[in-house]
Design an enzyme around this catalytic site. Structure first.
Site, PDB file in Angstrom:
ATOM      1  N   GLN A  40      -5.314  -1.780   9.712  1.00 25.37           N
ATOM      2  CA  GLN A  40      -5.096  -3.101   9.124  1.00 25.37           C
ATOM      3  C   GLN A  40      -5.635  -4.200  10.035  1.00 25.37           C
ATOM      4  OE1 GLN A  40      -3.723  -3.680   6.034  1.00 25.37           O
ATOM      5  NE2 GLN A  40      -4.253  -5.815   6.354  1.00 25.37           N
ATOM      6  N   ASP A  94     -11.709   2.409   4.085  1.00 26.41           N
ATOM      7  CA  ASP A  94     -11.931   0.973   3.977  1.00 26.41           C
ATOM      8  C   ASP A  94     -13.422   0.640   3.948  1.00 26.41           C
ATOM      9  OD1 ASP A  94     -10.258  -1.092   3.427  1.00 26.41           O
ATOM     10  OD2 ASP A  94      -9.679  -1.511   5.493  1.00 26.41           O
ATOM     11  N   LYS A 134       0.833  -1.205   0.000  1.00 29.63           N
ATOM     12  CA  LYS A 134       0.000   0.000   0.000  1.00 29.63           C
ATOM     13  C   LYS A 134       0.865   1.250   0.000  1.00 29.63           C
ATOM     14  CE  LYS A 134      -3.852  -2.163   2.498  1.00 29.63           C
ATOM     15  NZ  LYS A 134      -4.473  -2.359   3.817  1.00 29.63           N
TER      16      LYS A 134
END
Length: 280
Positions: A83, A106, A39
């Site tokens: 994450q 997200d 990322k």
């Protein structure tokens, strides 16, 4: 698709806005570390400001919440990604819901889940199902009127995937069936699919005899299986048995290298969308 973002990023920078993404990693999960590194590299290549916050696995939940609060208030950060998986002592839902909805790139905050469910384009679509939808669109796979069968009902892939495919517009208007661990005679249902999306987290669960000849197969699963011949002692496989599936499918994604790069791409898109919304 990443190249397509360049003009919009340049236009934002003319206005004094450089899209910024913060990634929070708690613990030492090897797969998460690789994903976070990818990322960061993608952000750098795209011209997006990226910061990674690495916390030890025993970090108290309160300290993690404090970090998210600081990032919510940081004007340089337009998107925040925590994450997963998180350590067991951390309440994952509480942490993800702490992220400001306008920075939730997200798409896990209840506000964004609801907005996506009703077809509001202002809501952040979860990167993985969003990537699957774009993969189908840009590969010329017609979803309108197609029967899409999703194997898996998680809040991360299965449920939002169904919402996106049901919507009225490009990449939508499909008839959607969602299967799960309690589905009776799974193969009977999957054989009805024009588009089969596997996202249940079980290695090679979907075999060639469960696929209608000519169907399009998208494999979202990433599973480690032991392999004595591999350097690391394991290899990655999907939820679909690629060897038998590719004999009957008209198109199929590989694992790795299929949905994964699309997921990172859509995270970049969501971060730019967030920067645009904050700048407006």
């Amino acid at each position: 698709m990443r190249a397509d973002l360049a003009p919009e990023i340049a236009a934002l920078r003319v206005r004094g806005v450089k899209p910024g993404l913060a990634v929070v990693l708690v613990g030492e999960d090897p797969a998460s570390q690789v994903y976070v590194r990818m990322k960061g590299q993608a952000c750098e290549e795209a011209g997006i400001h990226s910061e990674t916050f690495r916390l030890s696995g025993d970090t108290p939940e309160g300290d993690l919440m404090s970090l998210i609060d600081r990032l919510n208030a940081d004007a340089r950060i337009h998107g925040i990604l925590v994450q997963t998986p998180l350590p067991r002592h951390v309440n994952g839902a509480r942490v993800l819901h702490r992220v400001h909805p306008k920075k939730d790139v997200d798409g896990f905050h209840p506000e964004n889940v609801g907005r996506v469910a009703i077809g509001d384009p202002g809501g952040f679509r979860p990167a993985r199902p969003y990537g699957v939808q774009q993969l189908l669109l840009r590969s010329g796979v017609e979803t309108k009127g197609a029967h899409a069968v999703i194997v898996g009902r998680s809040n991360i892939v299965g449920r939002p995937m169904a919402s996106l495919l049901l919507q009225d517009g490009p990449g939508g208007n499909a008839t959607v069936t969602v299967c799960h661990s309690r589905t009776r005679d799974l193969g009977k249902v999957t054989r009805l699919a024009d588009i089969l999306i596997a996202a249940i987290g079980k290695p090679r669960l979907v075999t060639g005899d469960m696929i209608r000849p000519g169907a399009v197969v998208v494999d979202v699963g990433v599973n480690r299986v032991p392999d004595a011949n591999a350097e690391k002692g394991y290899r990655l496989v999907g939820d679909v048995d690629f060897g038998t599936a590719c004999e009957v499918a008209s198109a199929i994604t590989p694992v790795p290298g299929g949905v994964g790069p699309m997921t990172i791409t859509m995270l970049l898109y969501n971060t730019v969308q967030a920067a645009r919304q904050w700048a407006s």
